[in-house]
Design an enzyme around this catalytic site. Structure first.
Site, short mmCIF file in Angstrom:
data_model
loop_
_atom_site.label_atom_id
_atom_site.label_comp_id
_atom_site.label_asym_id
_atom_site.label_seq_id
_atom_site.Cartn_x
_atom_site.Cartn_y
_atom_site.Cartn_z
CG ASP A 7 8.08 -11.85 0.68
OD1 ASP A 7 7.82 -12.19 1.84
OD2 ASP A 7 8.09 -12.65 -0.28
CD GLU A 68 5.94 -12.78 5.01
OE1 GLU A 68 5.13 -12.68 4.08
OE2 GLU A 68 6.75 -13.71 5.13
CG ASP A 141 9.78 -14.32 -3.58
OD1 ASP A 141 9.82 -14.78 -2.44
OD2 ASP A 141 9.93 -15.01 -4.60
#
Length: 177
Positions: A7, A68, A141
């Site tokens: 992430d 991501e 996260d």
């Protein structure tokens, strides 16, 4: 399949490693958040992220990396930092020849919760349930990195095999000409 989920973020970069395959229980291998200080120059922060991702790949030997996909937001500085961290992670994985899967936030939310608009708490709760954890990974996260790895195992792994088969077939056709 072992997947490193990332992430990306310039201040907090979530990293999580998950083992498993479609139809089988998934297992948490490791999870953490790499932090960089906003007081440091951006290039130094990016080097810290690069070294962190390299160390995780070296330590955990993933079969693939799920990152991501950066999407536009109104806060340009946040998007820039996320894009920079994402680019660093992609370069590190590509240098090692690892397959890279990019997954949108809504795709990840839908994969783990069934709802593409799920909130962070719902995603965290589902990651906890899917990986059979006693406590929810924090901060968000960390949970998001694990959700990316889960999504890649459930969705991206199959897509990567399809893409590889199509590429191999095209190369075979070209070599016959």
């Amino acid at each position: 399949m072992r997947v490193l989920g990332i992430d990306p973020g310039l201040t907090r970069c979530g990293m999580g490693v998950v083992d498993g395959s479609v139809g089988r229980p998934l297992t948490l291998v490791d999870v953490n958040v790499l932090r960089t200080s906003a007081d440091l120059p951006v290039p130094e922060r990016l080097v810290t992220i690069e070294r962190g991702v390299e160390a995780w790949i070296e330590e955990h030997a993933p079969d693939a990396v799920a990152i991501e996909r950066v999407f536009a937001r109104s806060d340009v500085s946040t998007v820039m930092g996320t894009a920079q961290a994402s680019g660093v992670a992609m370069v590190v994985a590509a240098r090692r020849g690892l397959p890279i899967g990019l997954h949108t936030p809504s795709e990840v939310k839908a994969a783990v919760s069934g709802n593409g608009r799920a909130g962070k708490a719902q995603v965290g709760a589902m990651v906890t349930r899917i990986l059979r954890l006693d406590v929810m990974p924090k901060p968000a996260d960390a949970a998001d990195a694990l959700a990316l790895a889960i999504t890649h195992i459930w969705r991206g792994g199959a897509q990567a095999r399809i893409d590889a088969a199509v590429t191999a077939a095209r190369q075979q056709v070209r070599s016959r000409r």
